[in-house]
Design a protein around this motif. Structure first.
Motif, PDB file in Angstrom:
ATOM      1  N   UNK A   1       7.414  -0.425   1.313  1.00  0.00           N
ATOM      2  CA  UNK A   1       6.756  -1.036   0.181  1.00  0.00           C
ATOM      3  C   UNK A   1       5.869   0.020  -0.486  1.00  0.00           C
ATOM      4  N   UNK A   2       6.014   0.172  -1.779  1.00  0.00           N
ATOM      5  CA  UNK A   2       5.213   1.130  -2.539  1.00  0.00           C
ATOM      6  C   UNK A   2       3.931   0.462  -3.011  1.00  0.00           C
ATOM      7  N   UNK A   3       2.832   1.200  -2.949  1.00  0.00           N
ATOM      8  CA  UNK A   3       1.551   0.677  -3.401  1.00  0.00           C
ATOM      9  C   UNK A   3       0.932   1.614  -4.429  1.00  0.00           C
ATOM     10  N   UNK A   4       0.215   1.009  -5.379  1.00  0.00           N
ATOM     11  CA  UNK A   4      -0.527   1.756  -6.391  1.00  0.00           C
ATOM     12  C   UNK A   4      -1.896   1.108  -6.539  1.00  0.00           C
ATOM     13  N   UNK A   5      -2.932   1.935  -6.511  1.00  0.00           N
ATOM     14  CA  UNK A   5      -4.276   1.464  -6.796  1.00  0.00           C
ATOM     15  C   UNK A   5      -4.554   1.750  -8.263  1.00  0.00           C
ATOM     16  N   UNK A  24      -2.304   4.707  -1.886  1.00  0.00           N
ATOM     17  CA  UNK A  24      -3.674   4.858  -1.385  1.00  0.00           C
ATOM     18  C   UNK A  24      -3.731   4.592   0.123  1.00  0.00           C
ATOM     19  N   UNK A  25      -4.809   4.990   0.718  1.00  0.00           N
ATOM     20  CA  UNK A  25      -5.027   4.807   2.148  1.00  0.00           C
ATOM     21  C   UNK A  25      -4.828   3.338   2.541  1.00  0.00           C
ATOM     22  N   UNK A  26      -4.243   3.092   3.698  1.00  0.00           N
ATOM     23  CA  UNK A  26      -3.888   1.731   4.117  1.00  0.00           C
ATOM     24  C   UNK A  26      -5.106   0.844   4.372  1.00  0.00           C
ATOM     25  N   UNK A  63       1.543  -3.908  -5.131  1.00  0.00           N
ATOM     26  CA  UNK A  63       2.572  -3.638  -4.143  1.00  0.00           C
ATOM     27  C   UNK A  63       3.928  -3.996  -4.723  1.00  0.00           C
ATOM     28  N   UNK A  64       4.914  -3.155  -4.462  1.00  0.00           N
ATOM     29  CA  UNK A  64       6.264  -3.464  -4.935  1.00  0.00           C
ATOM     30  C   UNK A  64       7.255  -2.962  -3.907  1.00  0.00           C
ATOM     31  N   UNK A  65       8.363  -3.654  -3.837  1.00  0.00           N
ATOM     32  CA  UNK A  65       9.442  -3.262  -2.947  1.00  0.00           C
ATOM     33  C   UNK A  65      10.399  -2.362  -3.706  1.00  0.00           C
ATOM     34  N   UNK A  66      10.751  -1.251  -3.099  1.00  0.00           N
ATOM     35  CA  UNK A  66      11.678  -0.319  -3.699  1.00  0.00           C
ATOM     36  C   UNK A  66      12.838  -0.125  -2.732  1.00  0.00           C
ATOM     37  N   UNK A  67      14.057  -0.320  -3.223  1.00  0.00           N
ATOM     38  CA  UNK A  67      15.241  -0.112  -2.394  1.00  0.00           C
ATOM     39  C   UNK A  67      16.101   0.963  -3.036  1.00  0.00           C
TER      40      UNK A  67
END
Length: 70
Positions: A1-5, A24-26, A63-67
């Motif tokens: 899962x990709x995350x962006x702040x 970003x940090x978890x 958060x987004x799912x990338x496949x």
């Protein structure tokens, strides 16, 4: 899962500026983000049309799912 702040600021000229940080940090906390945004404002590193950052408006974690297909 990709995350962006995404952090949104207002400049002293009244314009809005969004700064995005990928992965970003978890264990990021609200206090971490608020402290970081205030540090960015104090550093005077970013300007829009000659106006520096003046206020922290909002922050969100996307958060987004990338496949990968290939």
């Amino acid at each position: 899962m990709a995350q962006v702040l995404e952090m949104q600021f207002e400049t002293s000229g009244g314009k809005k500026l969004t700064i995005s940080v990928e992965e970003p940090r978890a264990n990021l906390t609200t206090l971490d983000v608020e402290t970081g945004m205030q540090a960015l404002i104090a550093s005077n590193v970013f300007e829009v049309n000659g106006f520096g950052l003046a206020n922290a408006l909002s922050a969100r974690l996307i958060e987004r799912n990338v496949s990968d297909l290939m």
